[in-house]
Motif scaffolding. Structure first.
Motif, PDB file in Angstrom:
ATOM      1  N   SER A 122     121.493 -43.098  56.234  1.00 34.85           N
ATOM      2  CA  SER A 122     123.353 -42.483  56.877  1.00 34.85           C
ATOM      3  C   SER A 122     123.237 -43.035  58.026  1.00 34.85           C
ATOM      4  O   SER A 122     122.931 -43.567  59.164  1.00 34.85           O
ATOM      5  CB  SER A 122     122.920 -40.780  57.383  1.00 34.85           C
ATOM      6  OG  SER A 122     121.954 -41.023  57.918  1.00 34.85           O
ATOM      7  N   SER A 123     124.561 -43.309  58.579  1.00 32.63           N
ATOM      8  CA  SER A 123     125.037 -43.741  59.663  1.00 32.63           C
ATOM      9  C   SER A 123     125.429 -42.561  60.700  1.00 32.63           C
ATOM     10  O   SER A 123     125.676 -42.761  61.996  1.00 32.63           O
ATOM     11  CB  SER A 123     125.908 -44.563  59.464  1.00 32.63           C
ATOM     12  OG  SER A 123     127.078 -43.496  58.828  1.00 32.63           O
ATOM     13  N   ASP A 124     124.606 -41.291  60.396  1.00 29.73           N
ATOM     14  CA  ASP A 124     124.835 -40.267  61.583  1.00 29.73           C
ATOM     15  C   ASP A 124     124.382 -40.300  62.448  1.00 29.73           C
ATOM     16  O   ASP A 124     124.057 -39.203  63.361  1.00 29.73           O
ATOM     17  CB  ASP A 124     125.661 -38.922  60.599  1.00 29.73           C
ATOM     18  CG  ASP A 124     124.164 -38.634  59.901  1.00 29.73           C
ATOM     19  OD1 ASP A 124     122.533 -39.507  60.286  1.00 29.73           O
ATOM     20  OD2 ASP A 124     123.524 -37.694  59.701  1.00 29.73           O
ATOM     21  N   GLY A 125     123.160 -40.757  62.924  1.00 34.44           N
ATOM     22  CA  GLY A 125     121.934 -40.533  63.909  1.00 34.44           C
ATOM     23  C   GLY A 125     120.496 -40.495  63.845  1.00 34.44           C
ATOM     24  O   GLY A 125     119.925 -40.543  64.218  1.00 34.44           O
ATOM     25  N   TYR A 126     121.243 -40.024  62.004  1.00 36.35           N
ATOM     26  CA  TYR A 126     119.916 -39.293  61.622  1.00 36.35           C
ATOM     27  C   TYR A 126     118.871 -40.069  60.857  1.00 36.35           C
ATOM     28  O   TYR A 126     117.594 -39.849  60.423  1.00 36.35           O
ATOM     29  CB  TYR A 126     120.119 -37.550  61.201  1.00 36.35           C
ATOM     30  CG  TYR A 126     120.749 -36.780  62.015  1.00 36.35           C
ATOM     31  CD1 TYR A 126     119.642 -35.416  62.755  1.00 36.35           C
ATOM     32  CD2 TYR A 126     122.491 -36.671  62.251  1.00 36.35           C
ATOM     33  CE1 TYR A 126     120.596 -34.964  63.729  1.00 36.35           C
ATOM     34  CE2 TYR A 126     122.579 -35.408  62.466  1.00 36.35           C
ATOM     35  CZ  TYR A 126     121.893 -34.967  63.496  1.00 36.35           C
ATOM     36  OH  TYR A 126     122.082 -33.410  64.764  1.00 36.35           O
ATOM     37  N   ILE A 144     132.591 -29.402  58.423  1.00 35.92           N
ATOM     38  CA  ILE A 144     131.976 -30.088  57.244  1.00 35.92           C
ATOM     39  C   ILE A 144     130.865 -29.983  56.749  1.00 35.92           C
ATOM     40  O   ILE A 144     131.053 -30.488  55.311  1.00 35.92           O
ATOM     41  CB  ILE A 144     131.107 -31.381  58.020  1.00 35.92           C
ATOM     42  CG1 ILE A 144     130.822 -32.836  57.209  1.00 35.92           C
ATOM     43  CG2 ILE A 144     130.025 -30.565  58.431  1.00 35.92           C
ATOM     44  CD1 ILE A 144     130.308 -33.900  58.087  1.00 35.92           C
ATOM     45  N   ASN A 177     123.582 -29.488  53.050  1.00 33.25           N
ATOM     46  CA  ASN A 177     123.502 -30.364  53.742  1.00 33.25           C
ATOM     47  C   ASN A 177     123.476 -29.374  55.577  1.00 33.25           C
ATOM     48  O   ASN A 177     123.402 -30.690  56.441  1.00 33.25           O
ATOM     49  CB  ASN A 177     125.607 -30.071  53.824  1.00 33.25           C
ATOM     50  CG  ASN A 177     126.162 -30.987  54.567  1.00 33.25           C
ATOM     51  OD1 ASN A 177     126.978 -29.921  55.540  1.00 33.25           O
ATOM     52  ND2 ASN A 177     126.185 -31.847  54.272  1.00 33.25           N
ATOM     53  N   GLN A 189     119.213 -38.545  50.265  1.00 30.77           N
ATOM     54  CA  GLN A 189     119.511 -38.405  51.706  1.00 30.77           C
ATOM     55  C   GLN A 189     118.651 -37.499  52.866  1.00 30.77           C
ATOM     56  O   GLN A 189     118.776 -36.800  53.513  1.00 30.77           O
ATOM     57  CB  GLN A 189     120.911 -38.172  52.631  1.00 30.77           C
ATOM     58  CG  GLN A 189     121.626 -39.748  51.695  1.00 30.77           C
ATOM     59  CD  GLN A 189     121.355 -40.461  52.744  1.00 30.77           C
ATOM     60  OE1 GLN A 189     122.166 -40.816  53.683  1.00 30.77           O
ATOM     61  NE2 GLN A 189     120.232 -41.886  52.330  1.00 30.77           N
TER      62      GLN A 189
END
Length: 258
Positions: free
Chosen positions: A121-125, A237, A204, A132
């Motif tokens: 992931s590119s969300d920082g997590y 989201i 999620n 994922q």
């Protein structure tokens, strides 16, 4: 995606996931070597036949075939289309093993990574793999499921095992009131449809955030066990994520045969 305490052992009889199975008896092929992730040539030949690309004129039928959960090296070397079909078959098998609707499991993996076992992931997590998973979640599930192999989020077989197992765990904690580590409590789902949606929402957003939404819905006079009543208390989201998973689940359902 944080995991809390162990799920309750006996969910209430009237709250069940829609897709129920008898106790699984997953047996690996005798020809497969499971100690180090390799399989013998006889297993590879059999899988290669099953993985031949389908005609472009008609959609392929996804069959639930029992395959070794240690075929990571073989799967990763396949062309993308063939690899995706093998991964879908793997997730279908694991859905049956963990008594989670295979179509729902496929829909979650599709929403998470589009079946790319190397996704990050590119969300920082830095969530990783087919489902994922955060490393903390993956390692916790590996302990719960007694996975002996070293943790590897990019191993498609292992990540799928942990991801589907986590989805099963979320079904369980929203089937019965469960105390979470932050002292919050889940509320049992009102019906099987809400149960699936609560589990997907928790996949999620985390089970704590869903439990918080249930508490807020109850305070406002709503039914905390009904997904429709808690939906507005979830992040936008997450609402969109649940809608996406439930919509694509129908498409996967039509491709699965017994």
């Amino acid at each position: 995606r944080r995991v809390s305490q162990a799920p309750p052992e006996t969910p209430p009889n009237d709250i069940m996931a829609r897709y129920k199975f008898p106790e699984p008896t997953l047996k690996l092929p005798q020809s497969a070597l499971i100690s180090d992730g390799r399989i013998e040539e006889s297993s590879v030949n059999e899988l290669s036949e099953a993985a031949k690309p389908a005609s472009l004129a008609a959609p392929s039928i996804l069959k639930a075939r029992r395959i070794s959960l240690h075929e990571a090296e073989y799967i990763e070397k396949l062309p993308k289309n063939e690899r995706n079909e093998q991964i879908k078959q793997l997730i279908t098998t694991l859905g049956k093993k963990h008594a989670v609707d295979p179509a729902l499991s496929l829909a979650v993996a599709s929403a998470e990574s589009s079946f790319n076992p190397n996704a990050v992931s590119s969300d920082g997590y830095n969530s990783k793999g087919l489902f994922q998973l955060l490393d903390s979640t993956g390692k916790d599930m590996a302990n719960r499921l007694d996975v002996k192999a070293a943790y590897n989020p990019f191993n498609p077989s292992q990540n799928a095992e942990l991801g589907v197992g986590y989805l099963r765990y979320l079904h369980d904690i929203f089937s019965e009131e469960t105390e979470l580590p932050n002292k919050m409590h889940t509320t049992p789902a009102a019906n099987s449809s809400s149960l699936e949606k609560l589990a997907v929402a928790a996949f999620n957003a985390g089970e704590g955030r869903v439990a918080s939404a249930q508490t807020r819905a109850k305070a406002a006079g709503g039914n905390p066990g009904s997904y429709d009543d808690i939906r507005s208390y979830l992040p936008d989201i997450t609402q969109q994520y649940v809608d996406k998973v439930m919509a694509s689940r129908g498409a996967f359902e039509s491709r699965i045969i017994d």
